[in-house]
Design an enzyme around this catalytic site. Sequence first.
Site, PDB file in Angstrom:
ATOM      1  N   LEU A 158       9.257 -15.010 -10.466  1.00 52.76           N
ATOM      2  CA  LEU A 158      10.271 -14.468  -9.562  1.00 52.76           C
ATOM      3  C   LEU A 158       9.580 -13.893  -8.327  1.00 52.76           C
ATOM      4  O   LEU A 158       8.364 -13.703  -8.311  1.00 52.76           O
ATOM      5  CB  LEU A 158      11.072 -13.389 -10.290  1.00 52.76           C
ATOM      6  N   HIS A 170      -0.288  17.887  12.174  1.00 54.67           N
ATOM      7  CA  HIS A 170      -1.547  17.729  12.908  1.00 54.67           C
ATOM      8  C   HIS A 170      -2.724  17.858  11.962  1.00 54.67           C
ATOM      9  O   HIS A 170      -2.722  18.746  11.127  1.00 54.67           O
ATOM     10  CB  HIS A 170      -1.650  18.802  13.984  1.00 54.67           C
TER      11      HIS A 170
END
Length: 468
Positions: free
Chosen positions: A37, A437
């Site tokens: 699949l 940051h």
Amino acid sequence: MDCDVLVLGGGPGGYPAAIRAAQLGAKVVCVEKESELGGTCLRVGCIPTKAWVQTAYAMKEAAESFAKFGVQVGEPQLDFGRANEWKDAVVNQMTSGVATLFKANGVEWVRGVGRFKDPNTLAVDGAEDVTFKSAIVATGSSPLRPPIDGIDSRLCVDSTALLAQREVPRRLAILGGGVIGCEFASIFHRFGTEVTVVEMLPRLIPMEDEDASKELAKLFQKRGIALHLEQQCKKVEERDGGLVVHFGEDQTVEADLLLVSVGRGPNVRDLGLEEIGVDLDPRKGIAADEHRRTTVPHIYAAGDCAGYWQLAHTAFREGEVAAENATGHDAVVDNRAVPRPIYTDPEVAAVGLTEAEAREQYGDDVAVGRAPWVAIARAVMQDSTTGWVKTIHETRYGELLGIVMVGAHVTDLIEAGVVAIDAEATIETVADGMAAHPTLSEAIKEAGLVGLGRPIHLPPRRRAAARA
Ligand SMILES: Cc1cc2nc3c(=O)[nH]c(=O)nc-3n(C[C@H](O)[C@H](O)[C@H](O)COP(=O)(O)OP(=O)(O)OC[C@H]3O[C@@H](n4cnc5c(N)ncnc54)[C@H](O)[C@@H]3O)c2cc1C
């Protein structure tokens, strides 16, 4: 065999559709002809190519950055056999994962080639007929081969055959500078192959934002990938065990293999669709509306066989929407925020409008902001300062219209743009929100600040007087 929802095809359009319909209480049968699949994406598309991208990226890091980081490993050597083992293992894990999910959700997989016999029956080669209340067609697409003299040579391969190579070609010519062609150019150049791209149109990745196309072409050329743009391939000849590819005005390139990557066409033939009243165009595929409904109301279509995008994630969403509608719910596909990732080095990723589309729709009321990676600390410490992030917004209400990115890891970063555009965010939301940051995400915020004319980590734009 009888079911509520039949799904034809077990790729990204089909398998999420089958799982979603089962979650909603339907008895679901998925007919898939291959022994695994997952469709093109998991077997011979997204997953194996990106496993090779990972190997290529590791080669680059080892060659160009490790020593700078203080890590001495010597000259990197490609072990292509191991790279393929890794690729195959990743594919195997992903495809068997889908089989496990089918079992867990009670979806029955019938292996065989399916063809509609009538509007409520599918004949399956080697298995019994399946009768159904609704069906979702997700049969995918196949590579196209242009009518060029000599292109039937066994040395002219498609992406599936290239992925099956057990040796790295010394010279690879690539016909088509679209997404698939550029991804393989980037991978094989890193594997040590001489790569030449021949593209008929004036730029690489022609559907993408023009700045991104130009940046990619510039960086490919800097890496040593030969580009022949606006050149048509005329003929391919086998010579001395290799190929001579003729293009443009009497130009040639010698190659060991030619990748033919000029696009893919929908798999809609021999499915019995026209006979049961489903409208289709052999080039564009099955006609389906935003509910993914075809011209036969209980038959839906998802993915490459019925789509404009030919992307796995659009197929996923279309499959989910088709399943919800097939089980009596009401869902639509919203295509405003489709991410467009390209896994080259550098990566390219975009969402929303390109700058040209924005200017076409909004005229002069468009502003762009561009933040180069060199201004972003995390990119500097990662030794990845190639490229930039560009925001595109309209200036009357400040609505964000598009984001385009070129650089390392941008295919992961683009999701921030998807959420922003989906939420109809303004450029202020992008620019004035906080980005952790130091992270690469700071480039998105900084580009937004540039767009508003108040960057923090870049010098202010030169005043008109200074320019004069
Ligand atoms: C080299 C390559 C790289 C790619 N990389 C990316 C990427 O990085 N990101 C991305 O978003 N997209 C990528 N794509 C595109 C992506 O693979 C496709 O958009 C996606 O697979 C489409 O899903 P689908 O379900 O519509 O079709 P498919 O994945 O093709 O699945 C269709 C399935 O239907 C089965 N089938 C067809 N006809 C029958 C039948 N009659 N009976 C039974 N079964 C049948 C097929 O065997 C197949 O398994 C890539 C494609 C290629 C070729």
